[in-house]
Design a protein around this motif. Structure first.
Motif, mmCIF file in Angstrom:
data_model
loop_
_atom_site.group_PDB
_atom_site.id
_atom_site.type_symbol
_atom_site.label_atom_id
_atom_site.label_comp_id
_atom_site.label_asym_id
_atom_site.label_seq_id
_atom_site.Cartn_x
_atom_site.Cartn_y
_atom_site.Cartn_z
ATOM 1 N N LEU A 68 0.706 -0.963 0.200
ATOM 2 C CA LEU A 68 0.154 -0.007 -0.079
ATOM 3 C C LEU A 68 0.850 1.355 -0.065
ATOM 4 O O LEU A 68 0.643 2.453 -0.921
ATOM 5 N N ILE A 69 1.820 1.228 0.804
ATOM 6 C CA ILE A 69 2.827 2.403 1.153
ATOM 7 C C ILE A 69 3.646 2.535 -0.297
ATOM 8 O O ILE A 69 3.744 3.721 -1.037
ATOM 9 N N PHE A 124 -1.635 6.895 0.833
ATOM 10 C CA PHE A 124 -1.552 8.186 0.960
ATOM 11 C C PHE A 124 -2.540 8.681 -0.066
ATOM 12 O O PHE A 124 -3.389 9.551 0.188
ATOM 13 N N GLU A 125 -2.711 8.101 -1.361
ATOM 14 C CA GLU A 125 -3.795 8.558 -1.953
ATOM 15 C C GLU A 125 -5.138 8.482 -1.577
ATOM 16 O O GLU A 125 -6.225 9.586 -1.575
ATOM 17 N N ARG A 126 -5.406 7.326 -1.037
ATOM 18 C CA ARG A 126 -6.777 7.079 -0.384
ATOM 19 C C ARG A 126 -7.153 7.865 0.797
ATOM 20 O O ARG A 126 -8.298 8.156 1.013
ATOM 21 N N TYR A 127 -6.229 8.310 1.518
ATOM 22 C CA TYR A 127 -6.484 8.914 3.036
ATOM 23 C C TYR A 127 -5.646 10.187 3.181
ATOM 24 O O TYR A 127 -5.692 10.643 4.287
ATOM 25 N N ARG A 185 5.609 18.356 5.379
ATOM 26 C CA ARG A 185 4.379 18.526 4.644
ATOM 27 C C ARG A 185 4.321 17.999 3.091
ATOM 28 O O ARG A 185 3.300 17.842 2.659
ATOM 29 N N GLN A 186 5.538 17.696 2.766
ATOM 30 C CA GLN A 186 5.599 17.015 1.571
ATOM 31 C C GLN A 186 5.760 15.467 1.520
ATOM 32 O O GLN A 186 5.674 14.810 0.492
ATOM 33 N N VAL A 187 5.543 14.829 2.751
ATOM 34 C CA VAL A 187 6.006 13.475 2.960
ATOM 35 C C VAL A 187 4.803 12.590 2.023
ATOM 36 O O VAL A 187 5.051 11.524 1.771
ATOM 37 N N PHE A 188 3.734 13.064 2.007
ATOM 38 C CA PHE A 188 2.610 12.208 1.515
ATOM 39 C C PHE A 188 2.263 12.847 -0.119
ATOM 40 O O PHE A 188 1.337 12.359 -0.749
ATOM 41 N N SER A 189 3.326 13.484 -0.636
ATOM 42 C CA SER A 189 3.015 14.069 -2.047
ATOM 43 C C SER A 189 3.905 12.970 -2.905
ATOM 44 O O SER A 189 4.505 12.075 -2.301
ATOM 45 N N MET A 224 -7.576 -5.529 4.623
ATOM 46 C CA MET A 224 -8.605 -5.400 3.994
ATOM 47 C C MET A 224 -8.602 -4.423 2.825
ATOM 48 O O MET A 224 -9.472 -4.355 2.135
ATOM 49 N N GLU A 225 -7.361 -3.755 2.737
ATOM 50 C CA GLU A 225 -7.397 -2.659 1.657
ATOM 51 C C GLU A 225 -6.841 -3.634 0.166
ATOM 52 O O GLU A 225 -7.014 -2.901 -0.698
ATOM 53 N N ILE A 226 -6.512 -4.780 0.252
ATOM 54 C CA ILE A 226 -6.074 -5.430 -0.693
ATOM 55 C C ILE A 226 -6.903 -6.986 -0.619
ATOM 56 O O ILE A 226 -6.943 -7.746 -0.151
ATOM 57 N N PRO A 227 -7.732 -7.164 -1.736
ATOM 58 C CA PRO A 227 -8.936 -7.980 -1.730
ATOM 59 C C PRO A 227 -8.304 -9.321 -1.803
ATOM 60 O O PRO A 227 -8.679 -10.195 -0.815
#
Length: 254
Positions: free
Chosen positions: A65-66, A72-75, A107-111, A190-193
């Motif tokens: 996911l990371i 990060f895109e989802r949340y 501030r950019q860590v999730f960009s 749960m994020e990955i079926p």
């Protein structure tokens, strides 16, 4: 209830006593349900081999996911980085604990640029391994399921059953503190079926039950050890931000 906490760090290795396990099941059972249907089912998991397999699945899911940027895109919209953001919104999670190399890029860590840096620093693998260790070091896992005769998505019974399970789990969450226990949602599979399906197969979930969630539980250590990337989430909205008087258009005065 106002002192309820979620445990992000490790637990003591001590087994959770059978007495405490059954007490948590009794407080879950005390929750309200539509027509007293009691649609919830639970699986208590103590077998170290089973816990290790679920931990491996959880760690792999976190890494994937990371690394893919999915998490990060989802949340992203829930992340808060400054006190000003907290004061304005009063929701989300405050990212207040980061690995040293990432602190200058808070501030950019999730960009996209931050994600590239995290990949270069091996952060996805590190976070996945930390997640695996947290789950593997938990003496008790709790799987929450629903009876499919009640849980029918798209019908009122589906809503009623999810509402009832939520009440049952909240009872557990409010009770653990009094027993010296902590609890945390094991959410990444749960994020990955395909990973969620692997856990269902591992637990031999029958066709008439739906696996809804997995939690890790254990006794709390004296000191809190925080993960590499961690947050605080004790802030809550002000009364006028979520309560109205008589109609939706009249905010309640705090």
């Amino acid at each position: 209830m106002l002192s309820r906490r979620t445990t992000n760090g490790p637990f003591k290795p001590d087994p959770v006593s059978r007495e405490h396990q059954h007490l948590l099941m009794r407080v879950a059972q005390a929750a309200p349900s539509h027509f007293n249907s009691q649609p919830w089912r639970f699986v208590l998991i103590e077998n170290p081999a089973t816990i290790a397999e679920i931990a491996q699945i959880s760690g792999e899911s976190m890494t994937e996911l990371i690394d893919a940027g999915i998490f990060f895109e989802r949340y992203r919209r829930y992340f808060r980085f400054t006190q000003a953001e907290l004061d304005e919104r009063r929701d989300g999670i405050h990212i207040d604990h980061l690995p040293g190399p990432l602190k200058p890029f808070t501030r950019q860590v999730f960009s996209d640029a931050g994600l590239k840096l995290m990949r270069q620093l091996g952060v996805p693998r590190k976070l996945g391994e930390e997640n695996r260790k947290l789950v593997a070091g938990s003496p008790l896992l709790l799987a929450a399921l629903l009876d499919k005769t009640e849980y029918v998505p798209g019908q009122l019974s589906g809503f009623y059953s999810v509402f009832g399970l939520g009440a049952a789990v909240e009872n557990i969450w409010n009770a653990v503190g009094a027993l010296g226990l902590g609890i945390q949602f094991v959410s990444t599979p749960m994020e990955i079926p395909r990973q969620w399906q692997a856990i269902q197969q591992l637990l031999h979930v029958p066709d008439d039950l739906e696996l809804m969630a997995v939690y890790r539980l254990g006794y709390l250590p004296q000191s809190d050890q925080r993960p590499s990337i961690d947050w605080s989430s004790r802030h809550r909205k002000r009364l006028e931000q979520f309560v109205s008087r008589e109609t939706c258009g009249v905010p309640e005065e705090g």
